[in-house]
Write an enzyme that holds these catalytic residues in place. Structure first.
Site, PDB file in Angstrom:
ATOM      1  N   ALA A   4       0.849  -1.196   0.000  1.00 34.54           N
ATOM      2  CA  ALA A   4       0.000   0.000   0.000  1.00 34.54           C
ATOM      3  C   ALA A   4       0.883   1.244   0.000  1.00 34.54           C
ATOM      4  CB  ALA A   4      -0.894  -0.016   1.233  1.00 34.54           C
ATOM      5  N   GLU A  13       3.840  -5.853   7.847  1.00 29.02           N
ATOM      6  CA  GLU A  13       2.799  -5.011   8.449  1.00 29.02           C
ATOM      7  C   GLU A  13       2.910  -4.879   9.966  1.00 29.02           C
ATOM      8  OE1 GLU A  13       2.319  -7.038   5.921  1.00 29.02           O
ATOM      9  OE2 GLU A  13       0.751  -6.306   4.580  1.00 29.02           O
ATOM     10  N   GLY A  41       0.998  -5.432   0.808  1.00 24.60           N
ATOM     11  CA  GLY A  41      -0.033  -5.609  -0.216  1.00 24.60           C
ATOM     12  C   GLY A  41       0.524  -6.093  -1.548  1.00 24.60           C
ATOM     13  N   GLU A  68       0.674  -9.689  -1.111  1.00 21.39           N
ATOM     14  CA  GLU A  68      -0.714 -10.185  -1.106  1.00 21.39           C
ATOM     15  C   GLU A  68      -1.279 -10.231  -2.529  1.00 21.39           C
ATOM     16  OE1 GLU A  68      -1.672  -7.272   2.021  1.00 21.39           O
ATOM     17  OE2 GLU A  68      -2.610  -8.951   3.086  1.00 21.39           O
TER      18      GLU A  68
HETATM   19  N1  CO8 Z   1       4.472   3.561  -0.322  1.00 16.79           N
HETATM   20  C1  CO8 Z   1       4.844   4.730  -0.864  1.00 16.79           C
HETATM   21  N2  CO8 Z   1       6.079   4.956  -1.343  1.00 16.79           N
HETATM   22  C2  CO8 Z   1       6.970   3.949  -1.255  1.00 16.79           C
HETATM   23  C3  CO8 Z   1       6.654   2.713  -0.698  1.00 16.79           C
HETATM   24  C4  CO8 Z   1       5.324   2.519  -0.220  1.00 16.79           C
HETATM   25  N3  CO8 Z   1       4.893   1.354   0.281  1.00 16.79           N
HETATM   26  N4  CO8 Z   1       7.732   1.918  -0.740  1.00 16.79           N
HETATM   27  C5  CO8 Z   1       8.699   2.654  -1.311  1.00 16.79           C
HETATM   28  N5  CO8 Z   1       8.253   3.865  -1.621  1.00 16.79           N
HETATM   29  C6  CO8 Z   1       8.994   4.984  -2.224  1.00 16.79           C
HETATM   30  C7  CO8 Z   1      10.004   5.579  -1.265  1.00 16.79           C
HETATM   31  O1  CO8 Z   1       9.378   6.468  -0.365  1.00 16.79           O
HETATM   32  C8  CO8 Z   1      10.972   6.235  -2.220  1.00 16.79           C
HETATM   33  O2  CO8 Z   1      10.397   7.438  -2.671  1.00 16.79           O
HETATM   34  P1  CO8 Z   1      11.265   8.824  -2.554  1.00 16.79           P
HETATM   35  O3  CO8 Z   1      12.437   8.611  -3.500  1.00 16.79           O
HETATM   36  O4  CO8 Z   1      10.310   9.859  -3.009  1.00 16.79           O
HETATM   37  O5  CO8 Z   1      11.685   8.934  -1.127  1.00 16.79           O
HETATM   38  C9  CO8 Z   1      10.975   5.276  -3.399  1.00 16.79           C
HETATM   39  O6  CO8 Z   1       9.780   4.483  -3.294  1.00 16.79           O
HETATM   40  C10 CO8 Z   1      12.152   4.319  -3.375  1.00 16.79           C
HETATM   41  O7  CO8 Z   1      12.193   3.734  -2.093  1.00 16.79           O
HETATM   42  P2  CO8 Z   1      13.476   3.792  -1.147  1.00 16.79           P
HETATM   43  O8  CO8 Z   1      14.253   5.024  -1.396  1.00 16.79           O
HETATM   44  O9  CO8 Z   1      13.014   3.536   0.255  1.00 16.79           O
HETATM   45  O10 CO8 Z   1      14.300   2.564  -1.734  1.00 16.79           O
HETATM   46  P3  CO8 Z   1      15.047   1.420  -0.921  1.00 16.79           P
HETATM   47  O11 CO8 Z   1      15.631   0.534  -1.970  1.00 16.79           O
HETATM   48  O12 CO8 Z   1      15.959   2.007   0.091  1.00 16.79           O
HETATM   49  O13 CO8 Z   1      13.878   0.637  -0.150  1.00 16.79           O
HETATM   50  C11 CO8 Z   1      11.789  -0.514   0.126  1.00 16.79           C
HETATM   51  C12 CO8 Z   1      12.808   0.063  -0.871  1.00 16.79           C
HETATM   52  C13 CO8 Z   1      12.390  -1.692   0.867  1.00 16.79           C
HETATM   53  C14 CO8 Z   1      10.586  -0.944  -0.696  1.00 16.79           C
HETATM   54  C15 CO8 Z   1      11.414   0.569   1.171  1.00 16.79           C
HETATM   55  O14 CO8 Z   1      11.025   1.752   0.490  1.00 16.79           O
HETATM   56  C16 CO8 Z   1      10.289   0.137   2.052  1.00 16.79           C
HETATM   57  O15 CO8 Z   1      10.513  -0.518   3.062  1.00 16.79           O
HETATM   58  N6  CO8 Z   1       9.038   0.526   1.693  1.00 16.79           N
HETATM   59  C17 CO8 Z   1       7.880   0.198   2.495  1.00 16.79           C
HETATM   60  C18 CO8 Z   1       7.472  -1.224   2.240  1.00 16.79           C
HETATM   61  C19 CO8 Z   1       6.350  -1.622   3.166  1.00 16.79           C
HETATM   62  O16 CO8 Z   1       6.454  -1.559   4.367  1.00 16.79           O
HETATM   63  N7  CO8 Z   1       5.234  -2.094   2.566  1.00 16.79           N
HETATM   64  C20 CO8 Z   1       4.072  -2.537   3.301  1.00 16.79           C
HETATM   65  C21 CO8 Z   1       3.046  -1.442   3.286  1.00 16.79           C
HETATM   66  S1  CO8 Z   1       1.656  -1.878   4.298  1.00 16.79           S
HETATM   67  C22 CO8 Z   1       0.649  -2.778   3.260  1.00 16.79           C
HETATM   68  O17 CO8 Z   1       0.963  -2.997   2.143  1.00 16.79           O
HETATM   69  C23 CO8 Z   1      -0.627  -3.315   3.830  1.00 16.79           C
HETATM   70  C24 CO8 Z   1      -1.658  -3.546   2.755  1.00 16.79           C
HETATM   71  C25 CO8 Z   1      -3.003  -3.941   3.296  1.00 16.79           C
HETATM   72  C26 CO8 Z   1      -3.650  -2.923   4.177  1.00 16.79           C
HETATM   73  C27 CO8 Z   1      -4.103  -1.692   3.429  1.00 16.79           C
HETATM   74  C28 CO8 Z   1      -4.845  -0.778   4.378  1.00 16.79           C
HETATM   75  C29 CO8 Z   1      -5.152   0.567   3.814  1.00 16.79           C
END
Ligand code: CO8
Length: 270
Positions: free
Chosen positions: A76, A144, A121, A124
């Site tokens: 998400a 999560e 997600g 998922e």
């Molecule tokens: N949402 C929004 N932006 C994201 C997300 C995300 N999930 N993941 C990455 N990005 C963005 C970063 O913010 C970054 O943007 P910017 O350059 O503008 O700062 C860009 O993508 C690249 O990311 P990173 O610079 O962080 O790159 P890395 O290689 O260092 O890391 C990762 C990549 C590992 C993907 C890291 O960004 C990360 O941990 N992201 C979050 C992943 C996460 O926790 N996902 C789970 C989300 S919760 C969920 O999915 C639940 C779904 C069901 C419930 C829904 C209820 C509403």
């Protein structure tokens, strides 16, 4: 190709090769995170495919992947969600689950080609697909609980059904990521390809499936999904009902004739 309702450029890319459709989540700058717009666009893409099939189109298999090398989908969109009220979040949760359910019930096999990170997600979404093939660099996880929430788009249920309760608990309760090779050992993915060869490997798998009779594919998928949670006797009754639907198809006769005539079958999806 599609654009979002708001006119945002190409959140989802679609290309066709024969009777296979290749769908790409296209927000590489945000690790292909599921913004509300992306969820809506992907939902419309699958709805358009379903309408095409219902009107006799020859679509036999869909391959879903992510743009870029970093991520299949990082779940998400956490930035967007931060701006929402609880009610907004509940509405989105409904939309996200409707997308997952639509992919799971799509009347043809859907393959997730996991080209990189599949988190939350994003994992998922891959679990809602019928088959998962991964690049050797891919990592999968449900982080999560580390974010103060829990998987809410089918993860607790689909992972437990695919890989068992013990694996689902291990991954969900630790929030740990597993690499592609381990995901294969756990039965989560069926095939691992070198990162540069994932497109080719998923196209090969899609081609293998596209050679089969589409109504048979649909009925077999329905039988497995509808029967999986039932006691054996009820599951077998589901299988019998699905079999009945393929018995009366032209493709069944074509399959038998092609065997007798020692030629490849030409299925028509009728
Ligand atoms: N949402 C929004 N932006 C994201 C997300 C995300 N999930 N993941 C990455 N990005 C963005 C970063 O913010 C970054 O943007 P910017 O350059 O503008 O700062 C860009 O993508 C690249 O990311 P990173 O610079 O962080 O790159 P890395 O290689 O260092 O890391 C990762 C990549 C590992 C993907 C890291 O960004 C990360 O941990 N992201 C979050 C992943 C996460 O926790 N996902 C789970 C989300 S919760 C969920 O999915 C639940 C779904 C069901 C419930 C829904 C209820 C509403």
């Amino acid at each position: 190709m599609e654009t979002s309702a708001a006119g945002a450029p190409h959140l989802v890319l679609v290309s066709r090769r024969g009777s296979a459709a290749f769908v790409t989540l296209n927000r590489p700058e945000a690790a292909n995170a599921l913004s509300r717009d992306l969820v809506a666009t992907l939902g419309r893409t699958f709805a358009a495919f379903a309408a095409e099939i219902a009107s006799g189109g020859d679509l036999r298999v869909v391959v879903l992947t992510g743009a870029g090398e970093k991520a299949f989908c990082a779940g998400a969109d956490l930035k967007e969600r931060r701006t929402w009220t609880l009610d907004d979040t509940r509405v989105f949760l409904g939309e996200l689950n409707a997308l997952m359910d639509g992919v799971a019930a799509f009347p043809r096999p859907v393959i997730a080609a996991i080209n990189g990170l599949a988190l939350g997600g994003g994992f998922e979404l891959a679990l809602a697909c019928d088959l998962r093939i991964a690049a050797d660099t891919a990592e999968l996880g449900l982080p999560e609980v580390r974010l103060g929430i829990m998987p809410g788009a089918g993860g607790t249920q689909r992972l437990a059904r695919i890989a068992g309760v013990a694996v689902a608990k291990e991954l969900t309760l630790t929030g740990r990521r597993v690499g592609a090779a381990q995901a294969r050992e756990l039965g989560i993915v069926t095939e691992v390809a070198a990162a540069g060869a994932l497109g080719e490997a998923s196209a090969r798998l899609a081609g293998e499936i596209a050679g089969a009779a589409p109504l048979a594919l649909a009925a077999a998928k329905r039988a497995i999904d509808a029967g999986a949670a039932k006691p054996l006797a009820e599951g077998l009754a589901v299988e019998r009902a699905c079999y009945e639907q393929v018995l009366t198809t032209d493709d069944r006769n074509e399959g038998l004739n092609a065997f007798l005539e020692k030629r490849p079958p030409e299925f028509k999806g009728r």
